[in-house]
Design a protein around this motif. Structure first.
Motif, PDB file in Angstrom:
ATOM      1  N   GLU A 154       0.697  -1.296  -0.035  1.00 50.31           N
ATOM      2  CA  GLU A 154       0.478  -0.227  -0.259  1.00 50.31           C
ATOM      3  C   GLU A 154       0.801   1.324   0.043  1.00 50.31           C
ATOM      4  OE1 GLU A 154      -2.087  -3.258   1.487  1.00 50.31           O
ATOM      5  OE2 GLU A 154      -0.218  -2.600   2.500  1.00 50.31           O
ATOM      6  N   ASP A 155       1.850   1.524  -0.537  1.00 50.87           N
ATOM      7  CA  ASP A 155       3.345   2.216  -0.209  1.00 50.87           C
ATOM      8  C   ASP A 155       2.369   3.662  -1.098  1.00 50.87           C
ATOM      9  OD1 ASP A 155       4.968   1.671   1.642  1.00 50.87           O
ATOM     10  OD2 ASP A 155       5.938   0.510   0.009  1.00 50.87           O
ATOM     11  N   ASP A 156       1.955   3.610  -2.342  1.00 53.16           N
ATOM     12  CA  ASP A 156       1.440   4.947  -2.884  1.00 53.16           C
ATOM     13  C   ASP A 156       0.096   5.084  -2.198  1.00 53.16           C
ATOM     14  OD1 ASP A 156       3.324   4.307  -4.923  1.00 53.16           O
ATOM     15  OD2 ASP A 156       1.481   3.118  -6.006  1.00 53.16           O
ATOM     16  N   LYS A 157      -0.984   4.915  -1.696  1.00 54.29           N
ATOM     17  CA  LYS A 157      -2.034   4.847  -0.925  1.00 54.29           C
ATOM     18  C   LYS A 157      -1.206   5.657   0.484  1.00 54.29           C
ATOM     19  CE  LYS A 157      -5.323   1.565  -2.730  1.00 54.29           C
ATOM     20  NZ  LYS A 157      -5.827   0.319  -2.225  1.00 54.29           N
ATOM     21  N   ILE A 158      -0.797   5.806   1.341  1.00 48.98           N
ATOM     22  CA  ILE A 158      -0.065   5.718   2.163  1.00 48.98           C
ATOM     23  C   ILE A 158       0.999   7.404   1.700  1.00 48.98           C
ATOM     24  CG2 ILE A 158       2.423   5.711   4.393  1.00 48.98           C
ATOM     25  CD1 ILE A 158       2.121   2.678   3.641  1.00 48.98           C
ATOM     26  N   ASP A 159       1.856   7.250   0.736  1.00 45.03           N
ATOM     27  CA  ASP A 159       2.190   8.299  -0.477  1.00 45.03           C
ATOM     28  C   ASP A 159       0.239   8.948  -0.137  1.00 45.03           C
ATOM     29  OD1 ASP A 159       4.809   7.590   0.902  1.00 45.03           O
ATOM     30  OD2 ASP A 159       4.879   7.500  -1.766  1.00 45.03           O
ATOM     31  N   ARG A 160      -0.068   8.899  -0.473  1.00 42.97           N
ATOM     32  CA  ARG A 160      -1.387   9.756  -1.176  1.00 42.97           C
ATOM     33  C   ARG A 160      -1.675  10.429   0.598  1.00 42.97           C
ATOM     34  NH1 ARG A 160      -3.685  13.686  -3.292  1.00 42.97           N
ATOM     35  NH2 ARG A 160      -5.926  13.880  -3.650  1.00 42.97           N
ATOM     36  N   ILE A 161      -2.017  10.039   1.509  1.00 42.60           N
ATOM     37  CA  ILE A 161      -2.302   9.696   3.073  1.00 42.60           C
ATOM     38  C   ILE A 161      -1.699  11.133   2.791  1.00 42.60           C
ATOM     39  CG2 ILE A 161      -2.805   9.437   5.177  1.00 42.60           C
ATOM     40  CD1 ILE A 161      -3.474   6.642   4.118  1.00 42.60           C
ATOM     41  N   ALA A 162       0.131  10.925   2.885  1.00 44.42           N
ATOM     42  CA  ALA A 162       0.660  12.022   3.506  1.00 44.42           C
ATOM     43  C   ALA A 162       0.554  13.410   2.751  1.00 44.42           C
ATOM     44  CB  ALA A 162       2.363  11.943   3.691  1.00 44.42           C
ATOM     45  N   ASP A 163       0.644  12.897   1.178  1.00 42.89           N
ATOM     46  CA  ASP A 163       0.019  13.919   0.422  1.00 42.89           C
ATOM     47  C   ASP A 163      -1.173  15.468   1.297  1.00 42.89           C
ATOM     48  OD1 ASP A 163      -1.827  15.059  -2.141  1.00 42.89           O
ATOM     49  OD2 ASP A 163       0.724  15.494  -2.726  1.00 42.89           O
ATOM     50  N   ILE A 164      -1.983  14.311   1.439  1.00 42.80           N
ATOM     51  CA  ILE A 164      -3.444  14.760   1.783  1.00 42.80           C
ATOM     52  C   ILE A 164      -2.932  15.906   2.850  1.00 42.80           C
ATOM     53  CG2 ILE A 164      -5.932  14.526   2.203  1.00 42.80           C
ATOM     54  CD1 ILE A 164      -5.655  12.316   0.503  1.00 42.80           C
ATOM     55  N   VAL A 165      -2.911  15.317   4.593  1.00 40.23           N
ATOM     56  CA  VAL A 165      -2.251  15.543   4.947  1.00 40.23           C
ATOM     57  C   VAL A 165      -1.533  16.723   5.004  1.00 40.23           C
ATOM     58  CG1 VAL A 165      -2.007  15.775   7.353  1.00 40.23           C
ATOM     59  CG2 VAL A 165      -2.624  13.600   5.968  1.00 40.23           C
ATOM     60  N   MET A 166      -0.554  17.236   4.138  1.00 36.71           N
ATOM     61  CA  MET A 166       0.272  17.907   4.244  1.00 36.71           C
ATOM     62  C   MET A 166      -0.357  19.539   3.992  1.00 36.71           C
ATOM     63  SD  MET A 166       4.572  16.381   4.518  1.00 36.71           S
ATOM     64  CE  MET A 166       5.073  17.398   5.228  1.00 36.71           C
ATOM     65  N   ARG A 167      -1.027  18.876   2.413  1.00 39.00           N
ATOM     66  CA  ARG A 167      -1.591  20.248   2.176  1.00 39.00           C
ATOM     67  C   ARG A 167      -2.963  20.268   2.691  1.00 39.00           C
ATOM     68  NH1 ARG A 167       0.080  20.766  -3.929  1.00 39.00           N
ATOM     69  NH2 ARG A 167       1.218  18.631  -3.780  1.00 39.00           N
ATOM     70  N   PHE A 168      -3.486  19.969   3.896  1.00 42.53           N
ATOM     71  CA  PHE A 168      -5.175  20.018   4.426  1.00 42.53           C
ATOM     72  C   PHE A 168      -4.765  20.829   5.694  1.00 42.53           C
ATOM     73  CE2 PHE A 168      -6.807  18.302   8.456  1.00 42.53           C
ATOM     74  CZ  PHE A 168      -7.319  19.376   8.711  1.00 42.53           C
ATOM     75  N   ILE A 169      -3.174  20.642   6.548  1.00 42.50           N
ATOM     76  CA  ILE A 169      -2.769  21.823   7.072  1.00 42.50           C
ATOM     77  C   ILE A 169      -2.261  22.800   6.839  1.00 42.50           C
ATOM     78  CG2 ILE A 169      -1.216  21.688   9.339  1.00 42.50           C
ATOM     79  CD1 ILE A 169      -2.367  18.728   9.559  1.00 42.50           C
ATOM     80  N   PRO A 170      -1.777  23.740   8.060  1.00 37.93           N
ATOM     81  CA  PRO A 170      -1.440  25.101   6.291  1.00 37.93           C
ATOM     82  C   PRO A 170      -0.651  25.478   7.548  1.00 37.93           C
ATOM     83  CG  PRO A 170      -3.525  25.982   7.981  1.00 37.93           C
ATOM     84  CD  PRO A 170      -4.115  24.721   7.077  1.00 37.93           C
TER      85      PRO A 170
END
Length: 263
Positions: free
Chosen positions: A94-110
Motif C-alpha cells: 500500500e506504499d502508494d496509498k500511504i504516500d497519498r495520505i501524506a500528500d493530503i495531510v500536508m496540504r490540508f494543514i496550513p
C-alpha cells in the motif's frame, strides 16, 4: 502511543497529544470517495503530537512575501496493522496509498509539518516546504515535491537512520526562526535520502544532493513508465526501441549515483 514520542526529546510545553478525527479531514479537505476509502481502510489514528510556537520554544516567526512560518506542527499517523501488507524489507503493498495520505495531510494543514507515519515499530518521515497560494491566501502550496525517508525499524536503526534521528532532535534544530527551524528537519531528510541512494555518507551540499535526488526521481518515473509499456508491447521492434530507451535512462541514473558517491 505514537512511536515518535519515544525517540524525540521535545520540551513538555510543546506537547499537544490530541487526536484529529478523520471526518474533520474529510470535510475540510473535501476528499473524493477514493481518498475517503484510503483514509478509512488504512488509518487507525491521526494524532497531533507537538506544536512548536513562538511562546513555547522561543523561536521567531518567519514572514516574507511568499511564506508565513509562524509555527511548526508534528503529526503522527498510525496505520491499521491488519490492512497494511509488507511485501519486502521496508516496502509495503500500500506504499502508494500511504504516500497519498501524506500528500493530503500536508496540504490540508496550513503550517509546515513534520509528518510521521507509523506501522507497528516502523516509521516513515515526510517533509515539504510550503508557501502561500497566490490564488487563495487561505491555502498553501507545496514547494517542489514532498520528500520522505525510507521505512525505519526504530528498534534496529542502521548508521544512516541513526544519524538522521540524531539530526532532528529538538536541541539540534536551528532556532533562529521557524523557517530555519523547519529547514533543519527538511535538510536532514534530503541528506538521509542522498545517503540511502549512495549507500553511505555523501560529501555534497544539501542543494547538490537535492538536485541529484530530483533528477534521479524523474528518471525512476520514466523507467517505470517505459517498463510498463514494454510489458504491454507485442511488436518486437517497438519493444526493442523501448528497451534501448530504458537502458539509456538507467545509464543516466548510474552516472548521477556515481556523482552522488563522489566517484
Amino acid at each position: 502511543m505514537a512511536l515518535i514520542e519515544d525517540i524525540l526529546e521535545v520540551p513538555k510545553d510543546c506537547i499537544v497529544d490530541s487526536v484529529i478525527p478523520k471526518k474533520e479531514v474529510f470535510e475540510a479537505a473535501d476528499l473524493n470517495t477514493k481518498d475517503k476509502r484510503i483514509f478509512t481502510d488504512l488509518i487507525k489514528q491521526i494524532k497531533w503530537c507537538y506544536n512548536f510556537t513562538e511562546d513555547n520554544v522561543r523561536v521567531d516567526k518567519f514572514i516574507d512575501k511568499e511564506r508565513r512560518y509562524e509555527e511548526v506542527e508534528l503529526i503522527n499517523i498510525t496505520l491499521k496493522y491488519d490492512n497494511v501488507h509488507k511485501i519486502d524489507f521496508g516496502k509495503f503493498k500500500e506504499d502508494d496509498k500511504i504516500d497519498r495520505i501524506a500528500d493530503i495531510v500536508m496540504r490540508f494543514i496550513p503550517y509546515p509539518i513534520i509528518l510521521t507515519i507509523q506501522y507497528d515499530n516502523e516509521l516513515k518521515f515526510y517533509a515539504a516546504h510550503i508557501r502561500e497560494s497566490k490564488a487563495d491566501y487561505d491555502k498553501i502550496v507545496i514547494e517542489g515535491k514532498i520528500l520522505s525517508t525510507n521505512w525505519m525499524d526504530i528498534d534496529n536503526l542502521n548508521e544512516i537512520e541513526d544519524d538522521f534521528i540524531s539530526k532532528i532532535q529538538f536541541d539540534n534544530l536551528n532556532r533562529t526562526d521557524f523557517y530555519k527551524f523547519y529547514n533543519t528537519y527538511f535538510e536532514a531528510v534530503v541528506q538521509h535520502d542522498g545517503a540511502i541512494m549512495a549507500g553511505g555518507t555523501v560529501n555534497l551540499s544539501v542543494e547538490e544532493i537535492k538536485k541529484i535526488y530530483d533528477e534521479i526521481s524523474i528518471l525512476d518515473l520514466k523507467i517505470k513508465e517505459i517498463e510498463k509499456e514494454i510489458s504491454e508491447e507485442n511488436n518486437f521492434n517497438d519493444k526493442m526501441e523501448l528497451n534501448i530507451k530504458a537502458h539509456r535512462f538507467k545509464e543516466e541514473k548510474e552516472m548521477l549515483l556515481n556523482e552522488l558517491k563522489g566517484e
